[in-house]
Design a protein around this motif. Sequence first.
Motif, PDB file in Angstrom:
ATOM      1  N   ASN A  54       0.832  -1.212   0.000  1.00  0.00           N
ATOM      2  CA  ASN A  54       0.000   0.000   0.000  1.00  0.00           C
ATOM      3  C   ASN A  54       0.859   1.251   0.000  1.00  0.00           C
ATOM      4  OD1 ASN A  54      -3.075  -0.155   0.186  1.00  0.00           O
ATOM      5  ND2 ASN A  54      -2.474  -1.818   1.572  1.00  0.00           N
ATOM      6  N   PHE A  55       1.926   1.224   0.783  1.00  0.00           N
ATOM      7  CA  PHE A  55       2.850   2.357   0.853  1.00  0.00           C
ATOM      8  C   PHE A  55       3.507   2.603  -0.504  1.00  0.00           C
ATOM      9  CE2 PHE A  55       7.370   3.528   1.351  1.00  0.00           C
ATOM     10  CZ  PHE A  55       7.224   4.822   1.812  1.00  0.00           C
ATOM     11  N   ILE A  56       3.973   1.531  -1.145  1.00  0.00           N
ATOM     12  CA  ILE A  56       4.629   1.660  -2.445  1.00  0.00           C
ATOM     13  C   ILE A  56       3.643   2.172  -3.491  1.00  0.00           C
ATOM     14  CG2 ILE A  56       5.711   0.379  -4.333  1.00  0.00           C
ATOM     15  CD1 ILE A  56       7.582   0.851  -2.003  1.00  0.00           C
ATOM     16  N   ALA A  66      -4.381  -2.706  -8.349  1.00  0.00           N
ATOM     17  CA  ALA A  66      -2.953  -2.888  -8.646  1.00  0.00           C
ATOM     18  C   ALA A  66      -2.293  -3.814  -7.631  1.00  0.00           C
ATOM     19  CB  ALA A  66      -2.250  -1.534  -8.658  1.00  0.00           C
ATOM     20  N   ILE A  67      -2.654  -3.649  -6.357  1.00  0.00           N
ATOM     21  CA  ILE A  67      -2.065  -4.483  -5.304  1.00  0.00           C
ATOM     22  C   ILE A  67      -2.528  -5.927  -5.439  1.00  0.00           C
ATOM     23  CG2 ILE A  67      -2.027  -4.906  -2.815  1.00  0.00           C
ATOM     24  CD1 ILE A  67      -2.115  -1.851  -2.453  1.00  0.00           C
ATOM     25  N   ASP A  68      -3.823  -6.120  -5.670  1.00  0.00           N
ATOM     26  CA  ASP A  68      -4.341  -7.485  -5.844  1.00  0.00           C
ATOM     27  C   ASP A  68      -3.661  -8.189  -7.010  1.00  0.00           C
ATOM     28  OD1 ASP A  68      -6.051  -7.303  -3.716  1.00  0.00           O
ATOM     29  OD2 ASP A  68      -7.831  -6.834  -4.916  1.00  0.00           O
ATOM     30  N   LYS A  69      -3.410  -7.443  -8.075  1.00  0.00           N
ATOM     31  CA  LYS A  69      -2.801  -8.033  -9.264  1.00  0.00           C
ATOM     32  C   LYS A  69      -1.399  -8.564  -8.959  1.00  0.00           C
ATOM     33  CE  LYS A  69      -1.551  -7.015 -14.070  1.00  0.00           C
ATOM     34  NZ  LYS A  69      -1.450  -5.961 -15.108  1.00  0.00           N
ATOM     35  N   ARG A 116      10.215 -12.068  -3.456  1.00  0.00           N
ATOM     36  CA  ARG A 116       8.902 -11.881  -4.070  1.00  0.00           C
ATOM     37  C   ARG A 116       8.339 -10.493  -3.755  1.00  0.00           C
ATOM     38  NH1 ARG A 116       5.187 -17.226  -4.217  1.00  0.00           N
ATOM     39  NH2 ARG A 116       6.785 -18.817  -4.463  1.00  0.00           N
ATOM     40  N   VAL A 117       8.516 -10.057  -2.513  1.00  0.00           N
ATOM     41  CA  VAL A 117       8.046  -8.711  -2.149  1.00  0.00           C
ATOM     42  C   VAL A 117       8.798  -7.668  -2.974  1.00  0.00           C
ATOM     43  CG1 VAL A 117       7.926  -7.005  -0.285  1.00  0.00           C
ATOM     44  CG2 VAL A 117       7.325  -9.391   0.176  1.00  0.00           C
ATOM     45  N   GLY A 118      10.096  -7.869  -3.147  1.00  0.00           N
ATOM     46  CA  GLY A 118      10.884  -6.948  -3.967  1.00  0.00           C
ATOM     47  C   GLY A 118      10.402  -6.901  -5.402  1.00  0.00           C
ATOM     48  N   LEU A 119      10.030  -8.063  -5.929  1.00  0.00           N
ATOM     49  CA  LEU A 119       9.511  -8.116  -7.295  1.00  0.00           C
ATOM     50  C   LEU A 119       8.140  -7.447  -7.383  1.00  0.00           C
ATOM     51  CD1 LEU A 119       9.830  -9.055 -10.198  1.00  0.00           C
ATOM     52  CD2 LEU A 119       8.989 -11.306  -9.510  1.00  0.00           C
ATOM     53  N   ALA A 120       7.313  -7.647  -6.364  1.00  0.00           N
ATOM     54  CA  ALA A 120       5.976  -7.036  -6.348  1.00  0.00           C
ATOM     55  C   ALA A 120       6.059  -5.520  -6.367  1.00  0.00           C
ATOM     56  CB  ALA A 120       5.195  -7.514  -5.128  1.00  0.00           C
ATOM     57  N   GLN A 121       6.973  -4.942  -5.584  1.00  0.00           N
ATOM     58  CA  GLN A 121       7.080  -3.479  -5.571  1.00  0.00           C
ATOM     59  C   GLN A 121       7.584  -2.935  -6.903  1.00  0.00           C
ATOM     60  OE1 GLN A 121       9.976  -1.384  -5.582  1.00  0.00           O
ATOM     61  NE2 GLN A 121      11.353  -3.134  -5.857  1.00  0.00           N
ATOM     62  N   ALA A 122       8.371  -3.757  -7.623  1.00  0.00           N
ATOM     63  CA  ALA A 122       8.855  -3.321  -8.940  1.00  0.00           C
ATOM     64  C   ALA A 122       7.762  -3.365 -10.002  1.00  0.00           C
ATOM     65  CB  ALA A 122      10.038  -4.195  -9.375  1.00  0.00           C
ATOM     66  N   LEU A 123       6.775  -4.251  -9.809  1.00  0.00           N
ATOM     67  CA  LEU A 123       5.729  -4.450 -10.809  1.00  0.00           C
ATOM     68  C   LEU A 123       4.454  -3.657 -10.542  1.00  0.00           C
ATOM     69  CD1 LEU A 123       5.944  -8.332 -11.275  1.00  0.00           C
ATOM     70  CD2 LEU A 123       6.339  -6.627 -13.057  1.00  0.00           C
ATOM     71  N   ILE A 124       4.306  -3.106  -9.354  1.00  0.00           N
ATOM     72  CA  ILE A 124       3.006  -2.624  -8.897  1.00  0.00           C
ATOM     73  C   ILE A 124       2.413  -1.531  -9.780  1.00  0.00           C
ATOM     74  CG2 ILE A 124       3.839  -0.836  -7.298  1.00  0.00           C
ATOM     75  CD1 ILE A 124       1.732  -2.037  -5.291  1.00  0.00           C
ATOM     76  N   HIS A 125       3.248  -0.725 -10.421  1.00  0.00           N
ATOM     77  CA  HIS A 125       2.741   0.355 -11.268  1.00  0.00           C
ATOM     78  C   HIS A 125       2.755  -0.011 -12.752  1.00  0.00           C
ATOM     79  CE1 HIS A 125       7.053   0.661 -11.019  1.00  0.00           C
ATOM     80  NE2 HIS A 125       7.108   1.575 -11.965  1.00  0.00           N
TER      81      HIS A 125
END
Length: 317
Positions: A96-98, A112-115, A140-149
């Motif tokens: 959510n922060f990212i 976006a977060i659910d995706k 995985r968390v690192g990858l998620a923050q890179a993909l979120i937008h």
Amino acid sequence: MITLEHVTRMFGKFKAVDDLSLHVQAGEVLGFLGPNGAGKTTTMRMISGFLPPSAGKVTVCGIDVDENPVEIKRHIGYMPEQASSYPDMTVIDFLNFIAKARGISESQCEKAIDKVIHEVGLTNVLYQTIETLSKGYKRRVGLAQALIHDPEILILDEPTEGLDPNQKKEIRSLIRRIKANKAIIISTHVLEEVEAICTRAVIIDQGKVVLDDTPRNLLSLSQTHQTIYFLIPSFQAERAKTVFEQINTIKSFEMTEQTNDLHQFAIVPKNHAQIAPDLVEILHRQDIKVIDMYMEKGRLEEVFYAFTTMQEKGTEQ
């Protein structure tokens, strides 16, 4: 989508990147390889706008990185090898922060977060704090923050480090699914990763590009490329040796005992010729039994060793 033109980066008197030119298009998954200290991380930081080049020009999506370092970050998802996070945050709070930091609107934030949660596989750890996660889940968390937008450019530094084989398979599948409209750069020391998912590989050494081709073409530079291996019953090994000595399309071969019952022949054809079917036929005519046979496609580590220096600089630049 990514263009580097004669880019150099100095740290004092040390030249980390030396007149490097590179172009990466949408749909490409580029394996970015090189020994420690070769300039990989420095190059990725310049593409991402975290470091300005000392000379040359970097453009991302047509935007000059040096002139608009903030703007280009909107187009880039970057997962460094040591992806920074807030260890006392839960995974869902961090995402959510990212999302808010990325400027994703309230109406699109949840979607976006659910995706990324489902893409990367974080459903089971959403309410754990990041510091309690395994190394694989932290990646995985690192990858998620890179993909979120949903960026056009994705830069991943050792994306599958710490993941088990099933998790690696999932991440590779994800990269294949999303690559069509993105330019993806993967920096890794895991050469099997390059063969598995990359459409192109660039090897740099001492800040310069030394090889740039498809993984398949790079494999053809390996000394073992198209070496043919036969397993022959030991009682027929000497006969097989005599047969191979008389075949003029064989450059060289080596016979080694595998067990008391089996010998292996490693055969190098002249000029990488396709002679395996002919050899099988010749052995068959001589009533020599083939227990097993395979052809070596080549080994990227051999190519890597041949085209890079052995000396490492101590710290990656």
